[in-house]
Design an enzyme around this catalytic site. Structure first.
Site, short mmCIF file in Angstrom:
data_model
loop_
_atom_site.label_atom_id
_atom_site.label_comp_id
_atom_site.label_asym_id
_atom_site.label_seq_id
_atom_site.Cartn_x
_atom_site.Cartn_y
_atom_site.Cartn_z
N ALA A 1 -10.40 3.51 3.39
CA ALA A 1 -11.04 2.73 4.45
C ALA A 1 -10.27 1.45 4.76
O ALA A 1 -10.02 1.13 5.93
CB ALA A 1 -12.48 2.41 4.06
N SER B 1 -9.48 9.67 -10.61
CA SER B 1 -8.15 9.28 -10.12
C SER B 1 -7.21 8.79 -11.21
O SER B 1 -6.10 8.34 -10.91
CB SER B 1 -8.29 8.19 -9.06
OG SER B 1 -8.91 7.03 -9.60
N GLY C 1 -8.27 1.36 -0.82
CA GLY C 1 -8.59 2.76 -0.63
C GLY C 1 -8.39 3.17 0.82
O GLY C 1 -7.84 2.42 1.64
N CYS D 1 19.77 -26.09 4.70
CA CYS D 1 18.71 -26.78 5.42
C CYS D 1 19.18 -28.15 5.90
O CYS D 1 20.06 -28.77 5.31
CB CYS D 1 17.45 -26.91 4.56
SG CYS D 1 17.67 -27.94 3.09
N GLU E 1 22.57 -24.24 -3.02
CA GLU E 1 23.82 -24.95 -2.76
C GLU E 1 24.03 -26.09 -3.74
O GLU E 1 25.14 -26.34 -4.21
CB GLU E 1 23.83 -25.51 -1.33
CG GLU E 1 23.64 -24.46 -0.24
CD GLU E 1 22.19 -24.30 0.17
OE1 GLU E 1 21.94 -24.21 1.39
OE2 GLU E 1 21.30 -24.25 -0.72
N TRP F 1 -4.79 9.71 -14.22
CA TRP F 1 -3.92 8.96 -13.32
C TRP F 1 -3.28 9.93 -12.34
O TRP F 1 -2.92 11.04 -12.72
CB TRP F 1 -2.85 8.21 -14.10
CG TRP F 1 -3.39 7.14 -14.96
CD1 TRP F 1 -3.60 7.20 -16.30
CD2 TRP F 1 -3.78 5.82 -14.54
NE1 TRP F 1 -4.08 6.01 -16.76
CE2 TRP F 1 -4.20 5.13 -15.69
CE3 TRP F 1 -3.80 5.16 -13.32
CZ2 TRP F 1 -4.65 3.81 -15.64
CZ3 TRP F 1 -4.24 3.86 -13.28
CH2 TRP F 1 -4.65 3.19 -14.43
N ARG G 1 3.34 -6.17 -8.35
CA ARG G 1 2.33 -7.23 -8.42
C ARG G 1 2.96 -8.54 -8.88
O ARG G 1 2.58 -9.64 -8.43
CB ARG G 1 1.22 -6.84 -9.39
CG ARG G 1 0.31 -5.74 -8.91
CD ARG G 1 -0.78 -5.46 -9.93
NE ARG G 1 -1.65 -4.35 -9.54
CZ ARG G 1 -2.63 -3.88 -10.28
NH1 ARG G 1 -2.88 -4.42 -11.48
NH2 ARG G 1 -3.38 -2.88 -9.84
N SER H 1 -8.18 0.30 8.18
CA SER H 1 -8.44 -0.95 8.89
C SER H 1 -7.17 -1.77 9.06
O SER H 1 -6.92 -2.36 10.12
CB SER H 1 -9.49 -1.77 8.14
OG SER H 1 -10.75 -1.12 8.12
#
Length: 369
Positions: free
Chosen positions: A305, A173, A303, A80, A57, A175, A189, A309
């Site tokens: 696992a 892996s 990965g 604000c 603003e 690519w 990222r 989780s």
């Protein structure tokens, strides 16, 4: 000639486009754009560029100058009403002589939460809220999650073959996806506060976890987070010794050796000792710790696992999966989610607001948990 409603939408779209210019640069603040309109013409515009600098603003009204008096202010988030790193925007709006304020959404920050609009109304300014609110909430999904829960917004990213494999049965892996998809990941990222992997990914792939954009384009390295319950992180790992000044956080448990904690600390890492869940770092506790450090968003590049989780802990907000048009096969080839999984289809993690985008030779699926 556009009627009033169409004009409002047109100018709010401009404010949203301005706000998006600062993607990944305003944390822990929201992205905000503002447009000052008088006589059906834009006389000033701006956006919040970085925490600690003037808000949208203020930029817009400074550019409008005396033309702000009697004008309408379109802003993507309620102005604000409290003192932070900068003075309240409400005071500046009132002093500028703005006649009408149209906000896309009310600020979810408990310190504001309608108080800004109320202050403007008390000063005799006509206020409206809710125009293009869904678009505004999508723009600031990270800010909304963090300011209302204290935890970061978590995006789980994976790259798989058409048959759901993240690597071959031998572990190869590189690519899975093509160059365009990999560039897209680096741009992600650049936008999020932190990038997180598990120790398994480090041991197999030895990633730098830095941001590398094409043609020398400047990027920002996110904070690197490695989840390593027993501190198996090798001191020669690229994540410890990259050409980067971004902090490295290593999340572990009380079971990890004290000497390994000291060694990693000596190498420049910050070791977070957290509660455990079934012998592993409790992901919920980790998210609490990251949120307390002002980390508002996490790109989870783990990965199978760690993905499992995170899903079991209920911390994943958004899913981004790059699918390559190739088949890998192999009964032992890894997929994107390990763990026990779900016993029944009606217990599966449901996704909503799914979208599909072509990225080079691959496809990007996006959805929300």
């Amino acid at each position: 000639m556009l009627d009033k409603v169409d004009q409002d939408i047109l100018f709010m779209k401009r404010a949203l486009a301005l706000a998006a210019r600062a993607a990944g640069r305003t944390s822990p603040n929201p992205m905000v754009g503002a447009v000052v309109v008088r006589g059906g013409r834009i006389v000033g515009e701006g956006y919040h560029q970085k925490a600690g600098t003037p808000h949208a603003e203020v930029h817009a009204m400074r550019r409008a100058g005396d033309k702000a008096r009697g004008a309408t202010l379109y802003v993507t988030l309620e102005p604000c009403s409290h003192y932070g790193r900068t003075p309240p925007c409400c005071e500046a709006v009132i002093d500028a002589g703005i006649k009408r304020v149209v906000a896309a959404m009310v600020d979810p920050n408990p310190q504001v939460a309608g108080r800004g609009l109320a202050a403007l109304a008390e000063a005799g300014i006509a206020v409206e809220a809710g125009l293009m609110e869904d678009a505004a909430r999508d723009l600031n999904e990270v800010f909304i999650k963090h300011i209302t829960t204290g935890r970061p917004f978590v995006v789980m990213k994976s790259a798989v073959s058409l048959d759901g494999k993240t690597a071959t049965s031998s572990g190869h892996s590189f690519w899975v996806t093509g160059e365009a998809a990999r560039e897209k990941v680096h741009r992600m990222r650049d936008r999020y506060d932190a990038v997180m992997v598990g120790i398994g990914t480090v041991l197999v792939d030895d990633p730098r976890l830095t941001t590398r954009l094409p043609d020398g384009e400047a990027g920002r390295d996110a904070i690197r987070v490695v989840v390593d319950s027993r501190l198996r992180l090798p001191p020669e790992s690229k994540v410890i010794n990259p050409d980067s000044t971004a902090p490295l956080l290593v999340a572990t448990t009380e079971r990890s050796p004290r000497e390994r904690r000291d060694e990693l600390t000596g190498l420049g890492a910050e070791v977070l000792v957290l509660p455990e869940d079934d012998g592993r770092v409790a992901i919920g506790a980790l998210m609490d710790a990251l949120g307390q450090r002002g980390i508002t968003s996490v790109l989870l590049e783990g990965g199978a696992a760690l993905n499992a989780s995170a899903l079991e802990a209920g911390v994943v907000d958004k899913l981004v999966v790059f699918v390559a048009p190739k088949l890998v096969g192999g009964a032992n080839a890894p997929g994107m989610i390990a763990g026990a999984g779900r016993e029944r289809m009606d217990q599966a993690w449901d996704l909503r607001r799914m979208s599909l985008t072509r990225v080079g030779e691959d496809y990007m699926f996006t959805g929300y948990l």
